[in-house]
Design a protein around this motif. Structure first.
Motif, PDB file in Angstrom:
ATOM      1  N   GLN A  48      15.806 -11.454   4.099  1.00  0.00           N
ATOM      2  CA  GLN A  48      14.964  -9.796   4.815  1.00  0.00           C
ATOM      3  C   GLN A  48      13.593  -9.367   3.904  1.00  0.00           C
ATOM      4  O   GLN A  48      13.498 -10.307   3.077  1.00  0.00           O
ATOM      5  CB  GLN A  48      16.126  -9.281   4.835  1.00  0.00           C
ATOM      6  N   CYS A  49      13.541  -8.138   4.828  1.00  0.00           N
ATOM      7  CA  CYS A  49      12.428  -7.512   3.627  1.00  0.00           C
ATOM      8  C   CYS A  49      12.242  -6.684   2.576  1.00  0.00           C
ATOM      9  O   CYS A  49      11.491  -6.480   2.536  1.00  0.00           O
ATOM     10  CB  CYS A  49      11.154  -6.866   4.762  1.00  0.00           C
ATOM     11  N   ASN A  50      13.497  -6.107   2.160  1.00  0.00           N
ATOM     12  CA  ASN A  50      13.366  -5.779   1.330  1.00  0.00           C
ATOM     13  C   ASN A  50      13.969  -6.063  -0.221  1.00  0.00           C
ATOM     14  O   ASN A  50      14.469  -7.007  -0.092  1.00  0.00           O
ATOM     15  CB  ASN A  50      14.456  -4.244   1.249  1.00  0.00           C
TER      16      ASN A  50
ATOM     17  N   THR B 220      16.716  -2.513   5.478  1.00  0.00           N
ATOM     18  CA  THR B 220      16.126  -3.618   6.103  1.00  0.00           C
ATOM     19  C   THR B 220      15.628  -4.002   7.391  1.00  0.00           C
ATOM     20  O   THR B 220      16.284  -3.418   8.084  1.00  0.00           O
ATOM     21  CB  THR B 220      16.609  -4.633   4.571  1.00  0.00           C
TER      22      THR B 220
ATOM     23  N   ASP C  51      16.801  -4.161  12.232  1.00  0.00           N
ATOM     24  CA  ASP C  51      17.269  -3.683  11.116  1.00  0.00           C
ATOM     25  C   ASP C  51      18.840  -3.175  10.788  1.00  0.00           C
ATOM     26  O   ASP C  51      19.142  -3.646  12.115  1.00  0.00           O
ATOM     27  CB  ASP C  51      16.876  -1.798  11.931  1.00  0.00           C
TER      28      ASP C  51
ATOM     29  N   PRO D 166       7.547  -4.917  11.597  1.00  0.00           N
ATOM     30  CA  PRO D 166       8.039  -3.770  11.086  1.00  0.00           C
ATOM     31  C   PRO D 166       7.335  -2.709  11.042  1.00  0.00           C
ATOM     32  O   PRO D 166       7.996  -1.742  10.418  1.00  0.00           O
ATOM     33  CB  PRO D 166       8.711  -4.251   9.610  1.00  0.00           C
TER      34      PRO D 166
ATOM     35  N   ASP E 204       8.510   0.539   6.480  1.00  0.00           N
ATOM     36  CA  ASP E 204       8.025   1.065   5.657  1.00  0.00           C
ATOM     37  C   ASP E 204       7.978   2.542   5.456  1.00  0.00           C
ATOM     38  O   ASP E 204       8.083   2.474   3.652  1.00  0.00           O
ATOM     39  CB  ASP E 204       6.183   0.534   5.298  1.00  0.00           C
TER      40      ASP E 204
ATOM     41  N   VAL F 291      10.987  -1.727   3.054  1.00  0.00           N
ATOM     42  CA  VAL F 291      10.053  -3.175   3.072  1.00  0.00           C
ATOM     43  C   VAL F 291       9.605  -2.872   1.546  1.00  0.00           C
ATOM     44  O   VAL F 291       9.817  -1.875   1.310  1.00  0.00           O
ATOM     45  CB  VAL F 291       8.833  -3.095   4.229  1.00  0.00           C
ATOM     46  N   HIS F 292       9.694  -3.969   0.931  1.00  0.00           N
ATOM     47  CA  HIS F 292       9.282  -4.046  -0.228  1.00  0.00           C
ATOM     48  C   HIS F 292       8.200  -5.031  -0.643  1.00  0.00           C
ATOM     49  O   HIS F 292       8.279  -5.789  -0.105  1.00  0.00           O
ATOM     50  CB  HIS F 292      10.332  -4.676  -1.192  1.00  0.00           C
TER      51      HIS F 292
ATOM     52  N   GLN G 281       6.960 -12.829   5.897  1.00  0.00           N
ATOM     53  CA  GLN G 281       6.509 -12.111   4.753  1.00  0.00           C
ATOM     54  C   GLN G 281       5.439 -12.132   5.439  1.00  0.00           C
ATOM     55  O   GLN G 281       3.849 -10.816   5.126  1.00  0.00           O
ATOM     56  CB  GLN G 281       6.575 -13.228   3.389  1.00  0.00           C
TER      57      GLN G 281
ATOM     58  N   THR H  30       3.278  -9.132   7.331  1.00  0.00           N
ATOM     59  CA  THR H  30       3.537  -8.112   6.797  1.00  0.00           C
ATOM     60  C   THR H  30       3.070  -7.793   5.978  1.00  0.00           C
ATOM     61  O   THR H  30       2.858  -6.555   6.057  1.00  0.00           O
ATOM     62  CB  THR H  30       5.321  -8.538   6.308  1.00  0.00           C
TER      63      THR H  30
ATOM     64  N   HIS I 235       0.371  -4.485   5.520  1.00  0.00           N
ATOM     65  CA  HIS I 235       0.309  -3.644   4.902  1.00  0.00           C
ATOM     66  C   HIS I 235      -0.986  -3.207   4.025  1.00  0.00           C
ATOM     67  O   HIS I 235      -2.016  -2.554   4.176  1.00  0.00           O
ATOM     68  CB  HIS I 235       1.299  -4.282   3.699  1.00  0.00           C
TER      69      HIS I 235
END
Length: 346
Positions: free
Chosen positions: A67-69, A81, A93, A213, A219, A224-225, A234, A237, A241
């Motif tokens: 996942q994205c966090n 996340t 989500d 996302p 974000d 999102v991290h 990734q 994403t 960004h």
């Protein structure tokens, strides 16, 4: 004509608004509706949620790549996340809560539970983890109001909901926590209305058109991290960004009859059109493609729209730019969007 299920949902919402001492609320500014329910200590069960449990020696490392966090946030306080497809499109989500002994709860929309469980099983390979569905053992609550930051839940899974200002606290447990004894219970439909008025996307209805996302504001909602290592989806994403351009985002909207002047604007239980997953068509602004409506509650909803069109709508003085949508029964309604006040200022 509204379907029976829609009528039941509207009647429930009507009771929720009445219990919250809100039959009709008017405002000159759309953003004022974000704070309608912030001053009362209340809580509600959150409907249509499922909970998965991931446990084992490799649970943290495994979920870090899924996942994205950043899982460090889950270990500290729980986190929002997103699970993405390999192409970088949003699948769901989710909230992740840390438990003792290398275990985690994953809370998702019940409609994507099987998809997420299959996805986790597919990527498990030789990771020393166990994946189980514990939905039958868990309930989800949301509490908000001036006293919500002081609530203490002990060992019960919980986290401060940082998706938007004053969202409150989210709790997952078997029984209703005793800490909520002094809070007024409300129907889940009131939670949905409050969430939508704040512009917070949640669940399968809001992730429309295979969204990115960032288009769903993950974000902005700290979901999102951008500095963590590799994870599924990734590449797109991170590229989005670093380009710094997200043309479409989920925004809150109010619906009104096509011939209504829309000033002052109202949140009301008296009229609730069926508009979920319908197109938003802009007039007076050049559009490459229409917007799309996600979840709705009463005459409020969320819609994926081009940010520049919403900005133009907000600053116009001659009413040349407006938006409309067509209900399932053919009725056309006026759509009034706004950018949430909690969004970062660029």
């Amino acid at each position: 004509m509204l379907r029976t299920g829609g009528l039941c949902r509207i009647r429930t919402l009507s009771r929720a608004i009445h219990r919250a001492q809100l039959h009709t609320v008017q405002a000159e500014r759309l953003a004022d509706f974000e704070h309608v329910f912030d001053n009362t200590n209340q809580f509600a069960a959150v409907g249509n949620r499922a909970v998965l449990k991931v446990s084992g020696l490799d649970a943290r490392e495994f979920l870090q790549g899924m996942q994205c966090n950043d899982m460090a946030s889950a270990n500290e306080r729980g986190m929002l996340t997103g699970f993405l497809s390999p192409q970088g499109r949003i699948v769901a989500d989710a909230f992740i809560y840390a438990l003792p002994e290398s275990s985690y709860l994953i809370e998702v929309d019940s409609r994507v539970r099987e998809h997420i469980q299959r996805m986790l099983g597919f990527y498990r390979l030789r990771a020393r983890v166990e994946i189980s569905d514990v939905t039958s053992e868990c309930n989800v609550w949301q509490a908000w109001g001036p006293q919500s930051p002081q609530l203490s839940f002990g060992s019960v899974a919980h986290m401060a909901d940082t998706r938007a200002s004053h969202m409150g606290v989210r709790v997952v447990g078997t029984n209703r926590p005793s800490a909520l004894a002094d809070f007024d219970e409300q129907p889940s439909t009131l939670y949905e209305l409050r969430r939508i008025l704040k512009g917070v996307a949640e669940g399968a209805d809001d992730f429309v058109d295979a969204s990115l996302p960032l288009e769903c504001n993950l974000d902005y909602m700290q979901g999102v991290h951008f500095g963590k290592g590799c994870y599924v989806g990734q590449e797109l994403t991170i590229r989005t960004h670093h380009r710094g351009v997200v043309r479409k985002r989920m925004v809150p909207v109010l619906f009104s009859p096509e011939d209504h002047t829309c000033v002052p604007l109202r949140v009301s239980d008296e009229w609730a059109p069926e508009l979920a997953q319908r197109d938003v068509v802009p007039s007076g602004a050049r559009a490459r493609r229409p917007g799309r409506i996600g979840s709705t509650a009463g005459n409020a909803g969320l819609a994926l729209m081009r940010v520049e069109h919403v900005e133009q709508f907000a600053v116009q003085t001659d009413d040349k730019i407006h938006f409309e949508a067509e209900c399932a029964d053919g009725q056309r309604v006026h759509v009034s969007p706004w950018l949430p006040s909690w969004w970062p200022k660029h």
